[in-house]
Design a protein around this motif. Structure first.
Motif, PDB file in Angstrom:
ATOM      1  N   LYS A  91      -3.699   6.107  -7.415  1.00  0.00           N
ATOM      2  CA  LYS A  91      -4.874   6.243  -6.534  1.00  0.00           C
ATOM      3  C   LYS A  91      -4.880   7.710  -6.090  1.00  0.00           C
ATOM      4  O   LYS A  91      -4.292   8.072  -5.067  1.00  0.00           O
ATOM      5  CB  LYS A  91      -4.743   5.271  -5.356  1.00  0.00           C
ATOM      6  CG  LYS A  91      -6.025   5.137  -4.546  1.00  0.00           C
ATOM      7  CD  LYS A  91      -5.944   3.960  -3.601  1.00  0.00           C
ATOM      8  CE  LYS A  91      -7.090   3.940  -2.604  1.00  0.00           C
ATOM      9  NZ  LYS A  91      -8.417   3.723  -3.189  1.00  0.00           N
ATOM     10  N   LEU A 106      -7.475   0.328 -11.430  1.00  0.00           N
ATOM     11  CA  LEU A 106      -6.477   0.542 -10.386  1.00  0.00           C
ATOM     12  C   LEU A 106      -5.938  -0.851 -10.061  1.00  0.00           C
ATOM     13  O   LEU A 106      -6.729  -1.766  -9.793  1.00  0.00           O
ATOM     14  CB  LEU A 106      -7.126   1.153  -9.136  1.00  0.00           C
ATOM     15  CG  LEU A 106      -6.130   1.418  -8.010  1.00  0.00           C
ATOM     16  CD1 LEU A 106      -5.348   2.704  -8.283  1.00  0.00           C
ATOM     17  CD2 LEU A 106      -6.818   1.518  -6.661  1.00  0.00           C
ATOM     18  N   ASN A 145     -11.987  -4.140  -7.794  1.00  0.00           N
ATOM     19  CA  ASN A 145     -11.683  -4.877  -9.028  1.00  0.00           C
ATOM     20  C   ASN A 145     -12.673  -6.023  -9.152  1.00  0.00           C
ATOM     21  O   ASN A 145     -13.307  -6.416  -8.185  1.00  0.00           O
ATOM     22  CB  ASN A 145     -10.248  -5.425  -8.989  1.00  0.00           C
ATOM     23  CG  ASN A 145      -9.213  -4.314  -8.967  1.00  0.00           C
ATOM     24  OD1 ASN A 145      -8.497  -4.126  -7.980  1.00  0.00           O
ATOM     25  ND2 ASN A 145      -9.129  -3.568 -10.067  1.00  0.00           N
ATOM     26  N   GLY A 159      -5.331  -3.318  -7.980  1.00  0.00           N
ATOM     27  CA  GLY A 159      -5.697  -3.523  -6.578  1.00  0.00           C
ATOM     28  C   GLY A 159      -4.757  -4.483  -5.873  1.00  0.00           C
ATOM     29  O   GLY A 159      -4.280  -5.458  -6.455  1.00  0.00           O
ATOM     30  N   ILE A 160      -4.551  -4.209  -4.616  1.00  0.00           N
ATOM     31  CA  ILE A 160      -3.691  -5.075  -3.805  1.00  0.00           C
ATOM     32  C   ILE A 160      -4.463  -6.337  -3.407  1.00  0.00           C
ATOM     33  O   ILE A 160      -3.902  -7.425  -3.327  1.00  0.00           O
ATOM     34  CB  ILE A 160      -3.122  -4.269  -2.617  1.00  0.00           C
ATOM     35  CG1 ILE A 160      -2.075  -3.291  -3.196  1.00  0.00           C
ATOM     36  CG2 ILE A 160      -2.500  -5.165  -1.561  1.00  0.00           C
ATOM     37  CD1 ILE A 160      -1.774  -2.096  -2.381  1.00  0.00           C
ATOM     38  N   THR A 199     -13.231  -7.523  -5.629  1.00  0.00           N
ATOM     39  CA  THR A 199     -12.186  -7.523  -4.596  1.00  0.00           C
ATOM     40  C   THR A 199     -11.790  -6.094  -4.284  1.00  0.00           C
ATOM     41  O   THR A 199     -11.834  -5.224  -5.158  1.00  0.00           O
ATOM     42  CB  THR A 199     -10.910  -8.269  -5.064  1.00  0.00           C
ATOM     43  OG1 THR A 199     -10.354  -7.569  -6.197  1.00  0.00           O
ATOM     44  CG2 THR A 199     -11.174  -9.705  -5.419  1.00  0.00           C
ATOM     45  N   GLY A 200     -11.398  -5.862  -3.055  1.00  0.00           N
ATOM     46  CA  GLY A 200     -10.915  -4.538  -2.657  1.00  0.00           C
ATOM     47  C   GLY A 200     -10.691  -4.508  -1.160  1.00  0.00           C
ATOM     48  O   GLY A 200     -11.232  -5.345  -0.436  1.00  0.00           O
ATOM     49  N   THR A 201      -9.912  -3.550  -0.728  1.00  0.00           N
ATOM     50  CA  THR A 201      -9.667  -3.412   0.717  1.00  0.00           C
ATOM     51  C   THR A 201     -10.991  -3.243   1.442  1.00  0.00           C
ATOM     52  O   THR A 201     -11.219  -3.826   2.496  1.00  0.00           O
ATOM     53  CB  THR A 201      -8.762  -2.194   0.971  1.00  0.00           C
ATOM     54  OG1 THR A 201      -7.522  -2.447   0.311  1.00  0.00           O
ATOM     55  CG2 THR A 201      -8.516  -1.963   2.439  1.00  0.00           C
ATOM     56  N   HIS A 231       0.835  -1.208   0.000  1.00  0.00           N
ATOM     57  CA  HIS A 231       0.000   0.000   0.000  1.00  0.00           C
ATOM     58  C   HIS A 231       0.871   1.259   0.000  1.00  0.00           C
ATOM     59  O   HIS A 231       0.598   2.221  -0.731  1.00  0.00           O
ATOM     60  CB  HIS A 231      -0.934   0.012   1.211  1.00  0.00           C
ATOM     61  CG  HIS A 231      -2.162  -0.834   1.022  1.00  0.00           C
ATOM     62  ND1 HIS A 231      -3.211  -0.431   0.227  1.00  0.00           N
ATOM     63  CD2 HIS A 231      -2.500  -2.054   1.502  1.00  0.00           C
ATOM     64  CE1 HIS A 231      -4.154  -1.372   0.244  1.00  0.00           C
ATOM     65  NE2 HIS A 231      -3.742  -2.362   0.992  1.00  0.00           N
ATOM     66  N   ARG A 289     -15.131   4.395 -17.274  1.00  0.00           N
ATOM     67  CA  ARG A 289     -13.975   4.577 -16.382  1.00  0.00           C
ATOM     68  C   ARG A 289     -13.015   5.565 -17.039  1.00  0.00           C
ATOM     69  O   ARG A 289     -12.860   5.568 -18.274  1.00  0.00           O
ATOM     70  CB  ARG A 289     -13.298   3.218 -16.195  1.00  0.00           C
ATOM     71  CG  ARG A 289     -12.103   3.222 -15.298  1.00  0.00           C
ATOM     72  CD  ARG A 289     -12.479   3.145 -13.840  1.00  0.00           C
ATOM     73  NE  ARG A 289     -11.308   3.284 -12.993  1.00  0.00           N
ATOM     74  CZ  ARG A 289     -11.190   4.184 -12.031  1.00  0.00           C
ATOM     75  NH1 ARG A 289     -12.164   5.027 -11.756  1.00  0.00           N
ATOM     76  NH2 ARG A 289     -10.097   4.244 -11.300  1.00  0.00           N
ATOM     77  N   TYR A 302     -11.601  10.123  -8.133  1.00  0.00           N
ATOM     78  CA  TYR A 302     -12.804   9.562  -7.508  1.00  0.00           C
ATOM     79  C   TYR A 302     -14.084  10.313  -7.841  1.00  0.00           C
ATOM     80  O   TYR A 302     -15.170   9.890  -7.451  1.00  0.00           O
ATOM     81  CB  TYR A 302     -12.569   9.373  -5.994  1.00  0.00           C
ATOM     82  CG  TYR A 302     -11.729   8.132  -5.804  1.00  0.00           C
ATOM     83  CD1 TYR A 302     -12.308   6.901  -5.563  1.00  0.00           C
ATOM     84  CD2 TYR A 302     -10.351   8.171  -6.002  1.00  0.00           C
ATOM     85  CE1 TYR A 302     -11.544   5.746  -5.490  1.00  0.00           C
ATOM     86  CE2 TYR A 302      -9.570   7.028  -5.930  1.00  0.00           C
ATOM     87  CZ  TYR A 302     -10.175   5.813  -5.673  1.00  0.00           C
ATOM     88  OH  TYR A 302      -9.418   4.668  -5.620  1.00  0.00           O
ATOM     89  N   ARG A 311      -6.762  -7.598  -5.391  1.00  0.00           N
ATOM     90  CA  ARG A 311      -6.757  -8.302  -6.687  1.00  0.00           C
ATOM     91  C   ARG A 311      -5.490  -9.128  -6.809  1.00  0.00           C
ATOM     92  O   ARG A 311      -5.535 -10.324  -7.124  1.00  0.00           O
ATOM     93  CB  ARG A 311      -6.844  -7.264  -7.814  1.00  0.00           C
ATOM     94  CG  ARG A 311      -6.694  -7.795  -9.235  1.00  0.00           C
ATOM     95  CD  ARG A 311      -6.687  -6.615 -10.207  1.00  0.00           C
ATOM     96  NE  ARG A 311      -6.527  -7.029 -11.577  1.00  0.00           N
ATOM     97  CZ  ARG A 311      -5.344  -7.287 -12.160  1.00  0.00           C
ATOM     98  NH1 ARG A 311      -4.221  -7.165 -11.460  1.00  0.00           N
ATOM     99  NH2 ARG A 311      -5.286  -7.655 -13.432  1.00  0.00           N
TER     100      ARG A 311
HETATM  101  C1  LIG Z   1     -11.039   2.322  -8.240  1.00  0.00           C
HETATM  102  C2  LIG Z   1     -10.567   1.218  -7.369  1.00  0.00           C
HETATM  103  N1  LIG Z   1     -10.347   0.009  -7.912  1.00  0.00           N
HETATM  104  C3  LIG Z   1      -9.923  -1.034  -7.175  1.00  0.00           C
HETATM  105  C4  LIG Z   1      -9.705  -0.904  -5.831  1.00  0.00           C
HETATM  106  C5  LIG Z   1      -9.234  -2.078  -5.036  1.00  0.00           C
HETATM  107  O1  LIG Z   1      -7.892  -1.892  -4.631  1.00  0.00           O
HETATM  108  P1  LIG Z   1      -7.320  -2.523  -3.313  1.00  0.00           P
HETATM  109  O2  LIG Z   1      -7.567  -3.986  -3.398  1.00  0.00           O
HETATM  110  O3  LIG Z   1      -5.871  -2.190  -3.333  1.00  0.00           O
HETATM  111  O4  LIG Z   1      -8.040  -1.906  -2.162  1.00  0.00           O
HETATM  112  C6  LIG Z   1      -9.925   0.337  -5.211  1.00  0.00           C
HETATM  113  C7  LIG Z   1      -9.675   0.518  -3.781  1.00  0.00           C
HETATM  114  O5  LIG Z   1      -8.644   0.991  -3.410  1.00  0.00           O
HETATM  115  C8  LIG Z   1     -10.357   1.413  -6.000  1.00  0.00           C
HETATM  116  O6  LIG Z   1     -10.586   2.607  -5.445  1.00  0.00           O
END
Ligand SMILES: Cc1ncc(COP(=O)(O)O)c(C=O)c1O
Length: 310
Positions: free
Chosen positions: A161, A219, A200, A221-222, A257-259, A59, A150, A166, A224
């Motif tokens: 990010k 993005l 994602n 994603g971590i 998936t996402g934080t 991150h 997008r 946003y 992902r």
């Molecule tokens: C646009 C977008 N895509 C994907 C993600 C998922 O990323 P992550 O898994 O790193 O939280 C996020 C969240 O941070 C996001 O804002």
């Protein structure tokens, strides 16, 4: 109704801890007018082995990469920021929380060119449960294809990010909610599937996983990245490629998936039922594996967990 932020005690702001209510910015800050900030969303999990931050290094690396893409110089080293993040969790005495570090151009002069503006940093933490609701993790959520495309890599560096990006996500979320859906799915400028406004997306077909490649305006994603590794480790094939709307609609299973979203099944898109209309088998396997990992139950993946209190 969306609940107000649960206030914690202190916020780390420009290198010092200040009371939550005193962490303020000037109304003429560059970041407020032009969306010139970069940030992260990170989770800290309370486990039987203690409190751990999930993939803190990745991150923080992404935050510095986002800053680089905007030629922004964060006035702290990565090590200093990581330590400040852990200290912010500790000083607020939290065991499980959401962590929000941000760096933005502050107050100096007002013009599009940020030259001369300071880069101000803050880290806030607060208690946080599941983003889309406990039920969503089991039953899945209802999505809609967004009328908003997008943002395009030729317009903005989409892999950053950055705060201004946003607005695109906000429009998609507002539209989805107004039309009675839980979340949006955005397409890229070529009409391929990109991602959710903050997640994602993965499709499962014949027990293989498909997800849009980084080139599809996503993005990276971590979560992902983690899910790709966990899925491969479990023996599933994972393919990163352009994904069509049709492939989503005819998938056996879909999940985000996402934080924030962690691993959330999708049961419907625009009232079309996906698979059996509930969390599918493969999604269930991946979700369980993910929660085992973040809850420090998988020795092999302890390398992804950073202890807060030890
Ligand atoms: C646009 C977008 N895509 C994907 C993600 C998922 O990323 P992550 O898994 O790193 O939280 C996020 C969240 O941070 C996001 O804002």
């Amino acid at each position: 109704m969306v609940e107000k932020l649960p206030e914690a005690g202190k916020i780390w702001y420009k290198g010092e801890f200040v009371e939550w209510k005193k962490a303020k910015v000037h109304v003429l800050s560059h970041g407020l007018h032009y969306g010139s900030g970069v940030f992260e969303g990170i989770r800290c999990y309370a486990t039987e082995k203690g409190s751990f931050i999930f993939r803190l290094k990745e991150h923080v690396d992404r935050m510095y990469r986002s800053a680089d893409l905007y030629k922004m110089e964060i006035p702290y080293s990565k090590e200093e920021l990581k330590e400040a993040i852990k200290e912010t969790v500790r000083i607020n005495g939290l065991d499980a929380c959401y962590i929000r570090p941000i760096a933005f151009y502050g107050y100096h002069h007002l013009g599009v060119n940020p030259a001369g503006c300071p880069v101000d940093c803050a880290i806030a933490v607060w208690r946080w449960g599941t983003y889309l609701g406990e039920e969503a993790l089991e039953r899945g959520i209802r999505c809609t294809f967004s009328p908003w495309r997008r943002i395009d890599p030729n317009t903005l560096p989409v892999t950053a990010k950055a705060t201004g990006h946003y607005l695109n996500s906000m429009l998609a979320v507002q539209d989805a909610k107004e039309r009675g859906f839980d979340e949006a799915i955005m397409l890229d400028n070529s009409g391929y599937v990109a991602e959710g406004p903050g997640e994602n997306i993965f499709a499962v077909k014949n027990a293989a996983l498909y997800t849009p490649a980084v080139e599809s305006s996503i993005l990276p994603g971590i979560t992902r990245d983690s899910v790709i590794e966990l899925a491969q480790d479990t023996g599933y094939k994972v393919v990163e490629k352009p994904v069509t709307k049709e492939e989503l609609l005819s998938a056996d299973e879909l999940f985000f998936t996402g934080t924030a979203a962690e691993v959330s099944p999708i049961r419907e898109i625009d009232n079309v039922t996906i698979g059996e209309g509930k969390r599918g088998e493969v999604t269930g396997v991946i979700q369980r594996k993910f929660f085992d990992v973040v809850n420090a139950k998988e020795e092999k993946y302890m390398r992804w967990l950073e202890s807060v209190y030890e």
